[in-house]
Design a protein around this motif. Structure first.
Motif, short mmCIF file in Angstrom:
data_model
loop_
_atom_site.label_atom_id
_atom_site.label_comp_id
_atom_site.label_asym_id
_atom_site.label_seq_id
_atom_site.Cartn_x
_atom_site.Cartn_y
_atom_site.Cartn_z
N LYS A 168 4.41 12.45 11.10
CA LYS A 168 5.23 11.46 11.31
C LYS A 168 6.24 11.50 9.88
CE LYS A 168 10.00 10.11 13.53
NZ LYS A 168 10.00 9.35 14.11
N LYS A 169 5.47 10.74 9.17
CA LYS A 169 5.52 10.02 7.67
C LYS A 169 5.34 10.81 6.63
CE LYS A 169 5.56 5.52 9.04
NZ LYS A 169 5.70 4.33 9.19
N LYS A 170 3.97 11.52 6.87
CA LYS A 170 3.67 12.64 6.28
C LYS A 170 4.55 14.05 6.60
CE LYS A 170 -0.15 15.68 5.06
NZ LYS A 170 -2.32 15.50 5.62
N LEU A 171 5.18 14.07 7.05
CA LEU A 171 5.56 15.37 7.67
C LEU A 171 7.01 15.33 6.95
CD1 LEU A 171 4.33 16.60 10.28
CD2 LEU A 171 3.70 17.98 8.69
N THR A 172 8.08 14.26 7.20
CA THR A 172 8.86 13.94 6.08
C THR A 172 8.42 13.99 5.05
OG1 THR A 172 9.49 13.13 8.40
CG2 THR A 172 10.38 12.59 5.96
N HIS A 173 7.89 13.48 4.36
CA HIS A 173 7.91 13.03 2.99
C HIS A 173 8.01 14.73 2.66
CE1 HIS A 173 6.42 11.97 -0.75
NE2 HIS A 173 5.81 12.83 -0.62
N ILE A 174 6.53 15.72 3.27
CA ILE A 174 6.47 16.69 2.34
C ILE A 174 7.72 17.99 2.68
CG2 ILE A 174 5.23 19.19 2.90
CD1 ILE A 174 3.12 17.15 3.35
N LYS A 175 8.30 17.50 3.76
CA LYS A 175 9.76 18.41 3.80
C LYS A 175 10.98 17.80 2.91
CE LYS A 175 13.07 19.28 7.70
NZ LYS A 175 13.69 19.23 8.97
N ALA A 176 11.09 16.60 2.43
CA ALA A 176 12.03 16.09 1.74
C ALA A 176 11.33 17.01 0.42
CB ALA A 176 11.81 14.39 1.50
N ARG A 177 9.92 16.73 -0.18
CA ARG A 177 9.72 17.17 -1.34
C ARG A 177 9.92 18.92 -1.37
NH1 ARG A 177 9.28 13.43 -4.69
NH2 ARG A 177 7.48 12.19 -4.33
N ILE A 178 10.01 19.49 -0.33
CA ILE A 178 10.88 20.76 -0.22
C ILE A 178 12.08 21.29 -0.25
CG2 ILE A 178 11.08 23.47 1.35
CD1 ILE A 178 7.80 22.36 2.54
N GLN A 179 12.91 20.80 0.58
CA GLN A 179 14.40 19.99 0.67
C GLN A 179 14.42 19.62 -1.34
OE1 GLN A 179 14.94 18.01 3.78
NE2 GLN A 179 15.33 19.42 4.65
N GLU A 180 13.80 19.35 -1.89
CA GLU A 180 14.54 18.50 -3.58
C GLU A 180 14.19 19.68 -4.10
OE1 GLU A 180 11.88 15.80 -5.67
OE2 GLU A 180 13.04 14.89 -4.23
N TYR A 181 12.51 20.31 -3.97
CA TYR A 181 12.85 22.15 -5.01
C TYR A 181 13.52 22.82 -4.74
CZ TYR A 181 10.60 25.64 -7.15
OH TYR A 181 10.15 26.65 -7.90
N ASP A 182 14.38 23.05 -3.34
CA ASP A 182 14.93 24.13 -2.90
C ASP A 182 16.09 24.07 -4.16
OD1 ASP A 182 13.10 25.81 -2.00
OD2 ASP A 182 13.47 24.91 0.04
N LYS A 229 4.20 24.52 1.35
CA LYS A 229 4.81 24.71 3.08
C LYS A 229 4.18 24.61 3.97
CE LYS A 229 7.46 28.85 4.71
NZ LYS A 229 8.35 29.89 4.41
N GLY A 230 2.53 25.64 3.38
CA GLY A 230 1.42 25.93 4.36
C GLY A 230 1.01 24.34 5.00
N VAL A 231 1.06 23.06 4.55
CA VAL A 231 0.82 22.19 4.65
C VAL A 231 1.41 22.02 5.60
CG1 VAL A 231 0.08 19.69 4.31
CG2 VAL A 231 -0.72 21.17 2.70
N PHE A 232 2.33 21.73 5.81
CA PHE A 232 3.72 21.28 6.53
C PHE A 232 3.61 22.17 8.21
CE2 PHE A 232 7.65 21.65 8.44
CZ PHE A 232 8.38 20.54 8.49
N ALA A 252 0.84 -1.20 -0.11
CA ALA A 252 -0.37 0.08 -0.09
C ALA A 252 0.67 1.47 0.15
CB ALA A 252 -1.09 0.69 1.07
N VAL A 253 0.38 2.07 -0.96
CA VAL A 253 1.38 3.15 -0.63
C VAL A 253 0.51 4.77 -0.03
CG1 VAL A 253 1.92 4.89 -2.68
CG2 VAL A 253 2.13 2.98 -3.23
N PRO A 254 1.38 5.25 1.10
CA PRO A 254 0.64 6.16 1.72
C PRO A 254 -0.16 7.41 0.41
CG PRO A 254 2.98 5.50 2.48
CD PRO A 254 2.23 5.03 1.49
#
Length: 165
Positions: A141-155, A84-87, A63-65
């Protein structure tokens, strides 16, 4: 009183129990006329030995989150701001839940220590609200880690593709 005479009971044969029928579903059906354990011949367009892996050993789908699908790689500054707002919003919820879960775990540790001093047959209690909070906390925790990684990847990508004059 007359003597008690025991007479043996007549031998009554027991009925042979009916053999349980095995239900076979379509995806489990084996080709007719082939000995069990052998690999069936390949059908047209099918790889030879495609049935050679027993179902219990075949890889199972995972299952994919939902957040992995909902938050793909960032493509624009506007999308980054949305992430960033969701985070920020869910970080507050996560922090609050984490505090509650830690406090509950501390209380549970104290209760377990107290229960260790009770007789062995004392009943234990499970707090469903705590378990739900704990699961939600892990999910966030998993969701926020995922979103943070996406933001850092974009930056990082934006920094790497920036043109300096």
């Amino acid at each position: 009183s007359p003597p008690c005479i025991l007479t043996p009971l007549p031998c009554v044969p027991k009925a042979v129990p009916a053999r349980a029928r095995r239900v076979v579903f379509e995806d489990e059906a084996k080709p007719v006329g082939r000995p069990p354990g052998r690999v069936p011949p390949a059908a047209d367009g099918e790889k030879p030995g495609a049935w050679s892996v027993p179902p219990r050993l075949a890889p199972q789908p995972r299952a994919v989150p939902d957040y992995v699908v909902k938050y793909p790689a960032i493509r624009s500054p506007q999308q980054r701001e949305g992430y960033k707002g969701v985070f920020q919003d869910q970080l507050a919820e996560y922090t609050e839940l984490l505090g509650e879960v830690r406090a509950a775990r501390h209380r549970l540790g104290e209760l377990e220590a107290a229960m260790g001093r009770l007789p062995r047959n004392a009943a234990s209690r499970t707090d469903l609200a705590f378990l739900e909070k704990q699961q939600r906390c892990e999910y966030l925790k998993k969701k926020l880690t995922h979103i943070k990684a996406r933001i850092q990847e974009y930056d990082r990508d934006a920094r790497d593709t920036a043109v300096y004059f």
